[in-house]
Write an enzyme that holds these catalytic residues in place. Structure first.
Site, PDB file in Angstrom:
ATOM      1  N   HIS A 102      -3.767   6.202   3.149  1.00  0.00           N
ATOM      2  CA  HIS A 102      -4.434   5.044   2.815  1.00  0.00           C
ATOM      3  C   HIS A 102      -3.863   3.594   3.511  1.00  0.00           C
ATOM      4  O   HIS A 102      -4.788   2.888   4.321  1.00  0.00           O
ATOM      5  CB  HIS A 102      -4.467   4.714   1.305  1.00  0.00           C
ATOM      6  CG  HIS A 102      -5.151   3.671   0.709  1.00  0.00           C
ATOM      7  ND1 HIS A 102      -5.030   2.406   0.785  1.00  0.00           N
ATOM      8  CD2 HIS A 102      -6.520   3.763   0.356  1.00  0.00           C
ATOM      9  CE1 HIS A 102      -6.127   1.584   0.140  1.00  0.00           C
ATOM     10  NE2 HIS A 102      -6.963   2.615  -0.054  1.00  0.00           N
ATOM     11  N   SER A 105     -11.564  -1.247  -0.878  1.00  0.00           N
ATOM     12  CA  SER A 105     -10.316  -1.314  -0.166  1.00  0.00           C
ATOM     13  C   SER A 105     -10.540  -1.528   1.354  1.00  0.00           C
ATOM     14  O   SER A 105      -9.866  -2.508   1.782  1.00  0.00           O
ATOM     15  CB  SER A 105      -9.632  -0.111  -0.047  1.00  0.00           C
ATOM     16  OG  SER A 105      -8.850   0.507  -1.298  1.00  0.00           O
ATOM     17  N   ASP A 153       0.873  -1.170  -0.140  1.00  0.00           N
ATOM     18  CA  ASP A 153       0.103   0.012   0.040  1.00  0.00           C
ATOM     19  C   ASP A 153       0.892   1.247  -0.077  1.00  0.00           C
ATOM     20  O   ASP A 153       1.953   1.281  -0.603  1.00  0.00           O
ATOM     21  CB  ASP A 153      -1.064  -0.107   1.078  1.00  0.00           C
ATOM     22  CG  ASP A 153      -2.361   0.492   0.702  1.00  0.00           C
ATOM     23  OD1 ASP A 153      -2.179   1.788   0.778  1.00  0.00           O
ATOM     24  OD2 ASP A 153      -3.213  -0.402   0.526  1.00  0.00           O
TER      25      ASP A 153
END
Length: 549
Positions: free
Chosen positions: A201, A404, A163
């Protein structure tokens, strides 16, 4: 407690593929695959090469004879990265032992709204945030707490998180919680940014998968309404940073990260059994050729449960994102729980990409909570600065929606299952989660697959395994794997069979290396031997290179 750093980043080779449009007159294939040539076009491009079994060295030598330079090899997944004159690309494609030569592309993180709405509120405090999407409620709804009650918290299981990196915030500081793997992002050469989440994120995903406040104790997990707990609170997160402060990364960087997991996931002190890919591309090629899907399959076949976002869309796009569209991985769509702890009114939100089984396009394997999920905030990151006014909850949390988040929920669930039954194969994990899933009355099979994640049923369920899907031979186009998502440098998009350094990439060679993991090394100094090939990021350029359009 500071997160453990696995090794210095320079120890790992980076598969970089800056996709540059191929130009010039392309020559005919080299007879026998080894004849030296004088290129008519000196424009250098980077390609990913996939080779036939046992051909990695020979293909590397052919590339050198064609005026190229071997930059890096991913031996664990069977590929090699080559800088090559554009005029020699077709010749390399026709050389003996070459399966395919492909370019690179940008990857899209599948959280369309790490801000979401601000309408979900409750008057009574349940968990640290009091929101319906609080992880306390998610762990109850999904049945994760059934595992907790019976002594399984994800202990002994490492989850590789590919990520934007992770910030070591409260919730990721408990003992042995966070390991910093290699940084393969555009920011890897900047000491103050290396490993760190500058986008926001990755930290959010890490919290969902295995967050655990330092004061929490396993004996009281199920009654703890004070501390933050992710799905598998005793699992360990191995962070591999790919995306920069703008969420940008390339397919070739993802392939390099998967290669690292395959090669080192069972090194001393590691037990990577799950890999979370909360991103995707809109690849235009068959998954059986796609190099990103091929890399994910290799990891799956080496014993890693690869959990992938189904993709976020606007409700008009049919089909799953890449690599979720590959039947070998565990593809996860989003579930809207409507703020309740039952599934009576649950639905699949419009952004969660659907399949079209009547057209031969597979559906998600299952769905999991993915709307207004409150997880750990990464202060000072791009998302935090841009959407903090609507997304921040109780100061240390952030609300986010997307496939996600749903994928991260399932990755944590898979870690729980593997802590209970460490002998399960990826196929058995996938089969068990699908067979125990609960269908939603308001959603089609194309939208929800087998149904909503139900770990309570999975805890007690025993069943046979599903047949393995068709094998991906690799060798397709790196550029097609990018789909429409292209990384840009000074406004110029990266296109073609190239990595982020502008070097050519041959996907057949890449596939061969990925598949065999053979210690097949080209003689001479052309190959990178144990060190990352590349120069520091300088100013607005990567490696001092500019991408030709």
């Amino acid at each position: 407690m500071k997160p453990q750093r696995l090794v210095p980043p320079q120890r790992w080779r980076l598969l970089v593929a800056a996709a540059v449009a191929l130009g010039g007159v392309l020559a005919a294939p080299v007879a026998g695959g080894a004849a030296a040539v004088t290129p008519t076009d000196n424009h250098v491009t980077r390609v990913i090469v996939e080779t036939e079994p046992g051909s990695l060295t020979a293909v590397g030598k052919t590339a050198v004879a064609l005026g190229g330079q071997v930059v890096a090899a991913q031996r664990a997944i069977g590929t090699v990265v080559v800088d090559l004159p554009a005029s020699a690309v077709v010749r390399l494609r026709g050389a003996d032992g070459v399966r395919a030569v492909t370019p690179d592309g940008r990857v899209k993180l599948e959280s369309d709204s790490l801000l979401t709405d601000v309408t979900n509120t409750v008057t009574s405090l349940i968990g640290p945030t009091g929101l319906p999407g609080d992880m306390t409620n998610v762990s109850k709804l999904t049945g994760a707490q059934t595992f907790w009650k019976n002594g399984y918290y994800g202990q002994g299981v490492d989850v590789a998180l590919l990520d934007s990196g992770v910030l070591p915030v409260n919730g990721l500081l408990s003992t042995n919680k966070l390991v910093m793997g290699p940084d393969l992002s555009f920011e890897s050469q900047l000491p103050n940014l290396r490993y760190m989440d500058t986008f926001g994120h990755g930290t959010h995903m890490a919290g969902i998968i295995g967050g655990r406040d330092s004061g929490a104790t396993s004996s009281t997990f199920t009654t703890d309404n004070t501390h933050f707990l992710g799905m598998a609170p005793s699992s360990r997160i191995v962070s591999i940073k790919l995306a920069d402060a703008h969420g940008s990364t390339d397919v070739s960087q993802v392939i390099a990260a998967i290669d690292w997991v395959v090669a080192h996931g069972q090194d001393a002190g590691l037990n990577i059994r799950v890999m979370n890919l909360s991103f995707g591309t809109d690849s235009s090629q068959d998954y059986r050729l796609d190099p990103l899907a091929h890399a994910a399959e290799v990891a799956w076949n080496r014993g890693v449960v690869v959990v992938v976002s189904a993709g976020n869309g606007d409700g008009t796009r049919v089909g799953l994102a890449n690599p979720a569209y590959d039947a070998a991985v565990l593809a996860v769509g989003a579930q809207d729980t409507k703020g309740t702890l039952d599934r009576v009114d649950d639905s699949v939100p419009v952004f969660s990409q659907r399949g079209a089984t009547a057209l031969g396009m597979r559906a998600p394997d299952l769905v999991a909570p993915g709307v207004s999920i409150a997880s750990l905030r990464a202060p000072g990151t791009f998302v935090d600065a841009t959407y903090g006014s609507t997304g921040v909850v109780a100061n240390r949390f952030f609300k986010g929606s997307g496939t996600s988040q749903a994928a991260a929920v399932v990755s944590g669930g898979a870690a729980l299952l593997l802590s209970q039954r460490p002998y399960l194969t990826p196929d058995q994990v996938k089969d068990l989660l699908r067979r125990s899933a609960k269908p939603l009355a308001s959603a089609s099979t194309d939208a929800q697959g087998a149904g909503a994640l139900d770990l309570n049923a999975a805890y007690w369920y025993t069943g046979r395994t599903m047949p393995a899907p068709a094998v991906n031979a690799g060798g397709g186009s790196l550029d097609k794997a990018r789909g429409r998502f292209k990384v840009k440098l000074n406004g110029v998009a990266l296109t073609g069979e190239l990595d982020i350094l502008g070097n050519p990439v041959s996907t057949p060679d890449l596939a061969q290396t990925e598949t065999t993991s053979a210690p097949d090394v080209l003689d001479g100094a052309t190959w990178a031997d144990g060190s990352w090939a590349g120069s520091p990021l300088t100013g607005a350029t990567w490696n001092g290179a500019t991408w030709a359009g």
